[in-house]
Each structure stands twice: as structure tokens, then as C-alpha cells.
Design an enzyme around this catalytic site. Structure first.
Site, PDB file in Angstrom:
ATOM      1  N   ASN A  41       0.837  -1.198   0.000  1.00 45.94           N
ATOM      2  CA  ASN A  41       0.000   0.000   0.000  1.00 45.94           C
ATOM      3  C   ASN A  41       0.871   1.247   0.000  1.00 45.94           C
ATOM      4  OD1 ASN A  41       0.557  -0.865   2.691  1.00 45.94           O
ATOM      5  ND2 ASN A  41      -1.150   0.291   3.512  1.00 45.94           N
ATOM      6  N   GLU A  43       0.263   5.137   0.712  1.00 44.27           N
ATOM      7  CA  GLU A  43      -0.655   6.173   1.189  1.00 44.27           C
ATOM      8  C   GLU A  43      -0.181   7.547   0.737  1.00 44.27           C
ATOM      9  OE1 GLU A  43      -1.179   5.522   5.422  1.00 44.27           O
ATOM     10  OE2 GLU A  43      -2.332   3.698   5.033  1.00 44.27           O
ATOM     11  N   CYS A  52      -4.065   0.554  -2.601  1.00 42.27           N
ATOM     12  CA  CYS A  52      -3.921  -0.669  -1.801  1.00 42.27           C
ATOM     13  C   CYS A  52      -2.846  -1.588  -2.381  1.00 42.27           C
ATOM     14  CB  CYS A  52      -5.231  -1.454  -1.775  1.00 42.27           C
ATOM     15  SG  CYS A  52      -6.568  -0.669  -0.872  1.00 42.27           S
ATOM     16  N   GLU A  54      -3.028  -4.750  -3.081  1.00 41.39           N
ATOM     17  CA  GLU A  54      -3.523  -5.669  -4.106  1.00 41.39           C
ATOM     18  C   GLU A  54      -3.546  -5.004  -5.474  1.00 41.39           C
ATOM     19  OE1 GLU A  54      -4.792  -4.941  -1.168  1.00 41.39           O
ATOM     20  OE2 GLU A  54      -5.871  -6.642  -0.296  1.00 41.39           O
ATOM     21  N   CYS A  85     -10.193  -5.192   0.150  1.00 34.19           N
ATOM     22  CA  CYS A  85     -11.324  -4.260   0.236  1.00 34.19           C
ATOM     23  C   CYS A  85     -12.213  -4.421  -1.002  1.00 34.19           C
ATOM     24  CB  CYS A  85     -10.819  -2.822   0.366  1.00 34.19           C
ATOM     25  SG  CYS A  85     -10.253  -2.098  -1.187  1.00 34.19           S
ATOM     26  N   CYS A  88     -10.690  -3.366  -4.371  1.00 31.10           N
ATOM     27  CA  CYS A  88      -9.694  -4.324  -4.872  1.00 31.10           C
ATOM     28  C   CYS A  88     -10.351  -5.607  -5.366  1.00 31.10           C
ATOM     29  CB  CYS A  88      -8.656  -4.623  -3.802  1.00 31.10           C
ATOM     30  SG  CYS A  88      -7.529  -3.236  -3.536  1.00 31.10           S
TER      31      CYS A  88
HETATM   32  N1  THU Z   1      -5.261  -1.599   2.458  1.00 31.72           N
HETATM   33  C1  THU Z   1      -4.671  -2.419   1.540  1.00 31.72           C
HETATM   34  O1  THU Z   1      -3.553  -2.164   1.084  1.00 31.72           O
HETATM   35  N2  THU Z   1      -5.355  -3.519   1.148  1.00 31.72           N
HETATM   36  C2  THU Z   1      -6.604  -3.863   1.596  1.00 31.72           C
HETATM   37  O2  THU Z   1      -7.188  -4.835   1.140  1.00 31.72           O
HETATM   38  C3  THU Z   1      -7.242  -3.066   2.632  1.00 31.72           C
HETATM   39  C4  THU Z   1      -6.574  -1.814   3.012  1.00 31.72           C
HETATM   40  C5  THU Z   1      -4.518  -0.426   2.923  1.00 31.72           C
HETATM   41  C6  THU Z   1      -5.101   0.895   2.529  1.00 31.72           C
HETATM   42  C7  THU Z   1      -4.560   1.786   3.608  1.00 31.72           C
HETATM   43  O3  THU Z   1      -3.256   2.213   3.241  1.00 31.72           O
HETATM   44  C8  THU Z   1      -4.431   0.900   4.828  1.00 31.72           C
HETATM   45  O4  THU Z   1      -4.480  -0.432   4.331  1.00 31.72           O
HETATM   46  C9  THU Z   1      -5.514   1.082   5.855  1.00 31.72           C
HETATM   47  O5  THU Z   1      -6.764   1.005   5.292  1.00 31.72           O
END
Ligand code: THU
Length: 128
Positions: A41, A43, A52, A54, A85, A88
Site C-alpha cells: 500500500n 498512502e 492498496c 492488491e 477491500c 480491490c
Molecule cells: N489496504 C490495503 O492495502 N489492502 C486492503 O485490502 C485493505 C486496506 C490499505 C489501505 C490503507 O493504506 C491501509 O491499508 C488502511 O486502510
């Protein structure tokens, strides 16, 4: 059993850029020909721009010319294994519903298929 895709997901998790949530995620995606594509991920100070793990792995694979996938492993240090999520799930579904989706924490493993996680996914045409 030793699982190199799990090792890869845990390894790339350490590279996540998650200063806002503190929730680092790694993803390792195996293509049909056995190659592995990694994502974490990423941010952003403008929170909604976060990508994310994925989707980051899917982008790496598609950029390398791959569109057929067997399995994705997601690695976190959450209390329970976390599924992808909703956004994704839809992005993964672009490449077919038979993808195996595994999620690991340091002590637990969960196992799904994408079809289970996103039944009746939107698509322009039916999956083969
Ligand atoms: N996140 C992912 O990378 N994958 C997921 O399936 C769920 C959430 C990340 C997004 C964000 O940077 C952090 O997790 C918290 O939500």
C-alpha cells in the site's frame, strides 16, 4: 509447508508507505506461468489517493504483460487475516473469478476464492 508466495508478501509488506494509518499491507500475485508480482500500500497526504497493496500488485503484473493469475497472498499484522477491500475485489475480478485469495498474519491464515468474496461481480461480458 514452505510457501514462497507468503514469504514474498511478508517481505514486500515492509516496504509499504503507510505513515497515516500505520497499517502496512503486502501482496504477492502469482501469474499462471509461475512468476510473482509484488505490491504494497502507498498512502498519500491526500488520504483518498491511497493505493492498496492488491491493486499495486495487479498494476505491476499488467505492466509486465501478465493478465492470467492463479493466486494472491495478502500479508498484514492485523489480529485476523484481512480480505481485500471492495474496490480491490472488483479490480481483481477484472481478470477472472477463479483467483485464489489467501491472507496471512504472523500466526493465522485465511483462504477464499475471488468468486466467494465478490459474487455477481460487475463485468461487461460473462467470465469464460
Ligand atoms: N489496504 C490495503 O492495502 N489492502 C486492503 O485490502 C485493505 C486496506 C490499505 C489501505 C490503507 O493504506 C491501509 O491499508 C488502511 O486502510
Amino acid at each position: 509447508m514452505h510457501d514462497s508466495l507468503v514469504d514474498a508478501a511478508r517481505g514486500v509488506r515492509a516496504r509499504a508507505h503507510a505513515p497515516y494509518s500505520g497499517f502496512q499491507v503486502g501482496a504477492a500475485l502469482e501469474s499462471e506461468d509461475g512468476e510473482v508480482y509484488l505490491g504494497c500500500n502507498v498512502e498519500n497526504a491526500s488520504y483518498g489517493l491511497t493505493v492498496c497493496a492488491e491493486r499495486s500488485a495487479i498494476s505491476a503484473a499488467v505492466a509486465a504483460g501478465k493478465k492470467r493469475f492463479r493466486r494472491i497472498v495478502i500479508a498484514t499484522e492485523a489480529e485476523q487475516p484481512t480480505p481485500p477491500c471492495g474496490a480491490c475485489r472488483q479490480v481483481l475480478a477484472e481478470f477472472g473469478p477463479d483467483l485464489v485469495v489467501d491472507s496471512v498474519t504472523p500466526t493465522m491464515v485465511a483462504h477464499w476464492t475471488l468468486r466467494e468474496l465478490l459474487p455477481s461481480a460487475f463485468a461487461h461480458r460473462p467470465f469464460a
